[in-house]
Design a protein around this motif. Structure first.
Motif: not given
Lengths: 241, 241
Positions: A24-25, A67, A88, A90-91, A104, A106
């Motif tokens: 996850v990044s 995140t 933030q 979206q993914v 994945i 963010v």
DNA sequence: CCAAAAGTGTTATATTTACACCCATGC
DNA sequence: GCATGGGTGTAAATATAACACTTTTGG
């Protein structure tokens, strides 16, 4: 059904620990503004096959951080700035979006004041570059898509919330603020209506100072009045630019 | 600096493949409406230490699907419905949010029409239950927090976009629509102003039918006019409830 | 005195709000 | 005939949009 439950938990444990893990990044679209254009901060990409492209600033999310933490860390470590507005968006999780495996990401956007301090810090890092948003036609990975999505979101939010101030110096004139909106939203605003509107919102503080050494009538300077905004926010607030 | 680049890539490869992986899940806040209250669909939780709580519907994101795919899969498999409105809200990534390990979750909300077909399907699954949003005081994990965040986002979006229709039957009366807004937004609306507003938006289609077997003057029935909305959307659209 | 941006009000139009009564149906 | 929700218009207040000239400063 306890056996059902146990079954389920074992499946989860297996999946969480091995099968279904992903990296996850976070990726940050860092907006800046310089009285002329909206810019974003990008970095020379050193990862094949994108060696000749620029990319957004991002990093893997570490095991001990959220995140949001990761996005803040990226911002602080790359720009040297701690007082940044972060949002933030979206993914992005297309299966093949990253050449090295499943990552994945963010997406965040950030608004920063480009001032002297920044520039000194940033100039030390020759991997970084400000690019005009309008002149960006290509980025590594799916970063152009991410950037466009964040830009659209920011354009919507800047109409609804008083966040444009994060792109301006602490003290600014009304025309500076108006120009900011015109550049970001790509429209023209009426000077008198704009001023009336902003003054009626009551979130600007006239600090009793004027511009210095400008070759025309100096403008009054204002600051964003955070406490006034906080009060208004509670009873509902519509920026309505 | 090619060596710098290679260094960087190796770090990434290591991190992506081992050190810094996390499980990624989706959690869906599934809203339904029954003329009285806004409800969400929850599931009996069978995972310690939450065996006596309910949880949102969710699952791990599989290696071959996006998070949107995963959310759709959860919805279809749990509710039997394919025609659902899905909206990504935000990531929840507190390090200790899940007792079995690091699980970063992407929250979605969904709007579905609770009709007969659904109910038959759902009644077969005794793990599922509709709960009034107002009466929910506790959920497993951080799901209450997720639910509240999704609820706030939905309340904002239902004012700006014509999404309320997804909670109503295909054909509905104006008063049904008004009641929906009143319940979800917890306010009172003026009947005449509401009707004027909706008609002026031009996104309702009078289908020339009226209610049947009601013990009062039957209301006209309307449908949401998708093609009219699509046209208006292009030139900017503000629902403005 | 000229160039450049600062600052200021009024009028027309559109939008929003508040408000009360008659209508059609089933029982 | 009565209970229940369906349906309708107007006037006042507010918000938005369009529009042009005088002022202050530096050079």
């Amino acid at each position: 059904m306890p056996s059902d439950g146990v079954q389920n938990i074992n499946t989860w444990i297996t999946q969480i620990n091995t099968d279904f893990k992903a990296a996850v990044s976070v990726d940050c679209v860092i907006f800046g503004y310089d009285d002329e254009a909206l810019k974003i901060l990008v970095s020379k990409c050193d990862m094949p096959p994108f060696e000749h492209e620029f990319s957004l600033l991002g990093d893997i999310v570490h095991p001990d951080e959220t995140t949001d933490d990761a996005a803040k860390r990226v911002l602080i470590s790359k720009t040297g700035f701690t007082d940044v507005y972060l949002n933030q968006v979206q993914v992005f999780s297309e299966v093949k979006r990253h050449p090295l495996g499943r990552v994945i990401t963010v997406a965040y956007y950030s608004l920063i004041k480009i001032d002297q301090e920044h520039l000194v810090h940033l100039e030390k890092n020759d991997h970084l570059e400000w690019k005009n948003v309008n002149e960006l036609s290509s980025l590594a990975f799916d970063h152009l898509n991410i950037m466009q999505t964040c830009l659209k979101k920011m354009q919507i939010q800047i109409r609804e919330q008083p966040i444009g101030f994060h792109l301006l110096p602490q003290k600014f004139s009304l025309l500076q603020l108006q120009k900011l909106y015109e550049v970001i939203l790509n429209l023209e605003l009426d000077k008198r209506n704009f001023r009336r509107k902003l003054k009626s919102l009551g979130i600007l503080k006239d600090i009793g100072e004027i511009q210095e050494s400008v070759s025309h009538r100096p403008a009054r300077l204002y600051e964003f009045d955070n406490s006034a905004y906080d009060k208004k926010k509670k009873s509902g607030f519509d920026f309505g630019i």
